[in-house]
Design a protein around this motif. Structure first.
Motif, mmCIF file in Angstrom:
data_model
loop_
_atom_site.group_PDB
_atom_site.id
_atom_site.type_symbol
_atom_site.label_atom_id
_atom_site.label_comp_id
_atom_site.label_asym_id
_atom_site.label_seq_id
_atom_site.Cartn_x
_atom_site.Cartn_y
_atom_site.Cartn_z
ATOM 1 N N THR A 32 30.434 69.857 52.751
ATOM 2 C CA THR A 32 31.350 70.156 51.635
ATOM 3 C C THR A 32 31.226 69.090 50.537
ATOM 4 O O THR A 32 31.340 69.409 49.360
ATOM 5 C CB THR A 32 32.807 70.290 52.127
ATOM 6 O OG1 THR A 32 33.099 69.236 53.040
ATOM 7 C CG2 THR A 32 33.032 71.621 52.795
ATOM 8 N N ARG A 37 29.464 67.718 45.057
ATOM 9 C CA ARG A 37 28.596 66.916 44.165
ATOM 10 C C ARG A 37 27.653 67.822 43.373
ATOM 11 O O ARG A 37 27.341 67.546 42.218
ATOM 12 C CB ARG A 37 27.828 65.858 44.969
ATOM 13 C CG ARG A 37 28.713 64.645 45.351
ATOM 14 C CD ARG A 37 27.924 63.560 46.061
ATOM 15 N NE ARG A 37 27.541 63.943 47.406
ATOM 16 C CZ ARG A 37 28.317 63.827 48.492
ATOM 17 N NH1 ARG A 37 29.529 63.311 48.387
ATOM 18 N NH2 ARG A 37 27.886 64.210 49.677
ATOM 19 N N GLN A 58 40.423 60.695 47.034
ATOM 20 C CA GLN A 58 41.402 61.630 47.599
ATOM 21 C C GLN A 58 40.727 62.929 48.019
ATOM 22 O O GLN A 58 39.612 63.223 47.575
ATOM 23 C CB GLN A 58 42.486 61.951 46.555
ATOM 24 C CG GLN A 58 43.270 60.750 46.066
ATOM 25 C CD GLN A 58 44.045 60.055 47.178
ATOM 26 O OE1 GLN A 58 44.586 60.711 48.061
ATOM 27 N NE2 GLN A 58 44.085 58.723 47.140
ATOM 28 N N ILE A 60 40.212 66.980 48.107
ATOM 29 C CA ILE A 60 40.401 68.171 47.276
ATOM 30 C C ILE A 60 41.435 69.057 47.998
ATOM 31 O O ILE A 60 41.421 69.124 49.233
ATOM 32 C CB ILE A 60 39.037 68.912 47.105
ATOM 33 C CG1 ILE A 60 38.232 68.302 45.954
ATOM 34 C CG2 ILE A 60 39.186 70.391 46.845
ATOM 35 C CD1 ILE A 60 37.613 66.997 46.231
ATOM 36 N N MET A 65 39.305 74.086 49.059
ATOM 37 C CA MET A 65 38.224 73.767 50.006
ATOM 38 C C MET A 65 37.944 74.926 50.947
ATOM 39 O O MET A 65 36.804 75.201 51.292
ATOM 40 C CB MET A 65 38.620 72.564 50.877
ATOM 41 C CG MET A 65 38.341 71.207 50.352
ATOM 42 S SD MET A 65 36.907 70.944 49.336
ATOM 43 C CE MET A 65 35.559 71.331 50.380
ATOM 44 N N GLY A 86 31.769 67.290 57.168
ATOM 45 C CA GLY A 86 32.772 66.933 56.152
ATOM 46 C C GLY A 86 33.885 67.963 56.043
ATOM 47 O O GLY A 86 34.734 67.874 55.154
ATOM 48 N N PHE A 87 33.891 68.912 56.917
ATOM 49 C CA PHE A 87 34.933 69.948 56.981
ATOM 50 C C PHE A 87 35.098 70.325 58.439
ATOM 51 O O PHE A 87 34.095 70.552 59.103
ATOM 52 C CB PHE A 87 34.520 71.189 56.177
ATOM 53 C CG PHE A 87 35.629 72.204 56.039
ATOM 54 C CD1 PHE A 87 36.362 72.298 54.865
ATOM 55 C CD2 PHE A 87 35.944 73.057 57.091
ATOM 56 C CE1 PHE A 87 37.393 73.228 54.741
ATOM 57 C CE2 PHE A 87 36.975 73.978 56.975
ATOM 58 C CZ PHE A 87 37.689 74.072 55.799
ATOM 59 N N ARG A 89 38.853 68.441 57.254
ATOM 60 C CA ARG A 89 39.349 67.083 57.052
ATOM 61 C C ARG A 89 40.863 67.014 57.163
ATOM 62 O O ARG A 89 41.437 65.930 57.019
ATOM 63 C CB ARG A 89 38.936 66.598 55.658
ATOM 64 C CG ARG A 89 37.661 65.754 55.650
ATOM 65 C CD ARG A 89 37.358 65.444 54.201
ATOM 66 N NE ARG A 89 36.637 64.230 53.986
ATOM 67 C CZ ARG A 89 35.318 64.171 53.754
ATOM 68 N NH1 ARG A 89 34.585 65.255 53.801
ATOM 69 N NH2 ARG A 89 34.748 63.019 53.486
ATOM 70 N N GLN A 93 42.974 72.655 57.307
ATOM 71 C CA GLN A 93 41.582 73.133 57.222
ATOM 72 C C GLN A 93 41.068 73.568 58.592
ATOM 73 O O GLN A 93 40.330 74.553 58.711
ATOM 74 C CB GLN A 93 40.673 72.048 56.640
ATOM 75 C CG GLN A 93 40.918 71.780 55.162
ATOM 76 C CD GLN A 93 39.981 70.731 54.575
ATOM 77 O OE1 GLN A 93 38.974 70.358 55.178
ATOM 78 N NE2 GLN A 93 40.321 70.231 53.401
ATOM 79 N N ARG A 134 25.999 56.344 44.719
ATOM 80 C CA ARG A 134 27.088 57.317 44.830
ATOM 81 C C ARG A 134 28.360 56.698 44.276
ATOM 82 O O ARG A 134 28.778 55.627 44.714
ATOM 83 C CB ARG A 134 27.261 57.708 46.308
ATOM 84 C CG ARG A 134 27.484 59.181 46.479
ATOM 85 C CD ARG A 134 27.591 59.534 47.926
ATOM 86 N NE ARG A 134 28.984 59.685 48.303
ATOM 87 C CZ ARG A 134 29.383 60.304 49.395
ATOM 88 N NH1 ARG A 134 28.487 60.814 50.220
ATOM 89 N NH2 ARG A 134 30.661 60.417 49.692
HETATM 90 P P1 AMP Z 1 31.714 63.379 51.773
HETATM 91 O O1 AMP Z 1 30.391 63.491 51.125
HETATM 92 O O2 AMP Z 1 31.885 64.319 52.939
HETATM 93 O O3 AMP Z 1 32.077 61.960 52.141
HETATM 94 O O4 AMP Z 1 32.808 63.839 50.699
HETATM 95 C C1 AMP Z 1 32.983 63.162 49.479
HETATM 96 C C2 AMP Z 1 34.326 63.516 48.860
HETATM 97 O O5 AMP Z 1 34.402 64.922 48.632
HETATM 98 C C3 AMP Z 1 35.534 63.197 49.729
HETATM 99 O O6 AMP Z 1 35.952 61.849 49.599
HETATM 100 C C4 AMP Z 1 36.562 64.181 49.168
HETATM 101 O O7 AMP Z 1 37.080 63.740 47.935
HETATM 102 C C5 AMP Z 1 35.713 65.409 48.883
HETATM 103 N N1 AMP Z 1 35.650 66.306 50.062
HETATM 104 C C6 AMP Z 1 34.554 66.610 50.816
HETATM 105 N N2 AMP Z 1 34.852 67.443 51.811
HETATM 106 C C7 AMP Z 1 36.192 67.684 51.704
HETATM 107 C C8 AMP Z 1 37.125 68.461 52.449
HETATM 108 N N3 AMP Z 1 36.748 69.152 53.542
HETATM 109 N N4 AMP Z 1 38.416 68.465 52.037
HETATM 110 C C9 AMP Z 1 38.816 67.787 50.959
HETATM 111 N N5 AMP Z 1 37.997 67.021 50.215
HETATM 112 C C10 AMP Z 1 36.694 66.964 50.568
#
Ligand code: AMP
Length: 189
Positions: A32, A37, A58, A60, A65, A86-87, A89, A93, A134
């Motif tokens: 996610t 990105r 923070q 989303i 999501m 990443g899901f 979180r 969810q 990043r």
């Molecule tokens: P990651 O690459 O998985 O570390 O995600 C980077 C950022 O994207 C996180 O710090 C959140 O702001 C957002 N993000 C990614 N996945 C989620 C999710 N499942 N729920 C909410 N925000 C997310």
């Protein structure tokens, strides 16, 4: 279908290990963070919304999501399975994922938790920020993300224990040793 959740704090190695699992089992990958990105890069409305949250470390909002996740999941045709990176979180969810999969005759097969001590996470994320640039890998945002992880995401460990899907994996060591432990857990299913 093999539906794997790869779980862990920021910097625990979810992305790296997801690639190894994808290569071995031929399943699809949903990161996610990568989806968001990508939207930011394309300059979409969704990307614009996401950027504000990401830069603040923070999450989303769940409703947004969950929609993103479902549409990505439905974009795969004849899939052998999916790795969710990443899901979920948040508990909301996780509940939505369960419903979404059930509606499609599917379920989560396993939740793999990459266990990495906090000081190591910080070191890895600072290094990643220096190497990849990043935007959210800077000391201040990392601290916020780790806090969000502990408050909102770590409770999922107990949630998945209750679902009998939780498997702990030592996230310290060589990438191949960790991958071997992950493969063993999946092959045990
Ligand atoms: P990651 O690459 O998985 O570390 O995600 C980077 C950022 O994207 C996180 O710090 C959140 O702001 C957002 N993000 C990614 N996945 C989620 C999710 N499942 N729920 C909410 N925000 C997310």
């Amino acid at each position: 279908m093999l539906n794997v959740i790869i779980f862990g704090a920021p910097g625990s190695g979810k992305g790296t290990q997801s690639e190894k699992i994808v290569a071995k089992y031929g399943i699809n990958h949903i990161s996610t963070g990568d989806v968001l990105r990508g939207e930011i890069k394309k300059g979409t409305k969704l990307g614009e919304t996401a950027q504000g949250y990401i830069n603040q470390g923070q999450l989303i909002p769940d409703s947004l999501m969950i929609d993103i996740l479902a549409s990505k999941f439905d974009s795969f045709k004849d899939s052998k399975g999916v790795i969710f990176d990443g899901f979920p979180r948040t508990i909301a969810q996780a509940e939505a994922l369960k419903v979404m999969l059930k509606e499609r005759g599917q379920e989560v097969s396993i939740m793999l938790n990459l266990d990495v001590p906090e000081d190591e996470l910080m070191t890895r994320l600072i290094k990643r920020g220096e190497e990849s640039g990043r935007a959210d890998d800077n000391a201040e945002t990392i601290a916020k993300r780790l806090k969000v992880y502990h408050n909102q995401t770590a409770p999922l460990i107990d949630w998945y224990k209750k679902e009998n899907l939780f498997v702990a994996i030592n996230g310290l060591g060589s990438m191949d040793t960790i991958a071997a432990d992950l493969f063993k857990a999946i092959d045990n299913l």
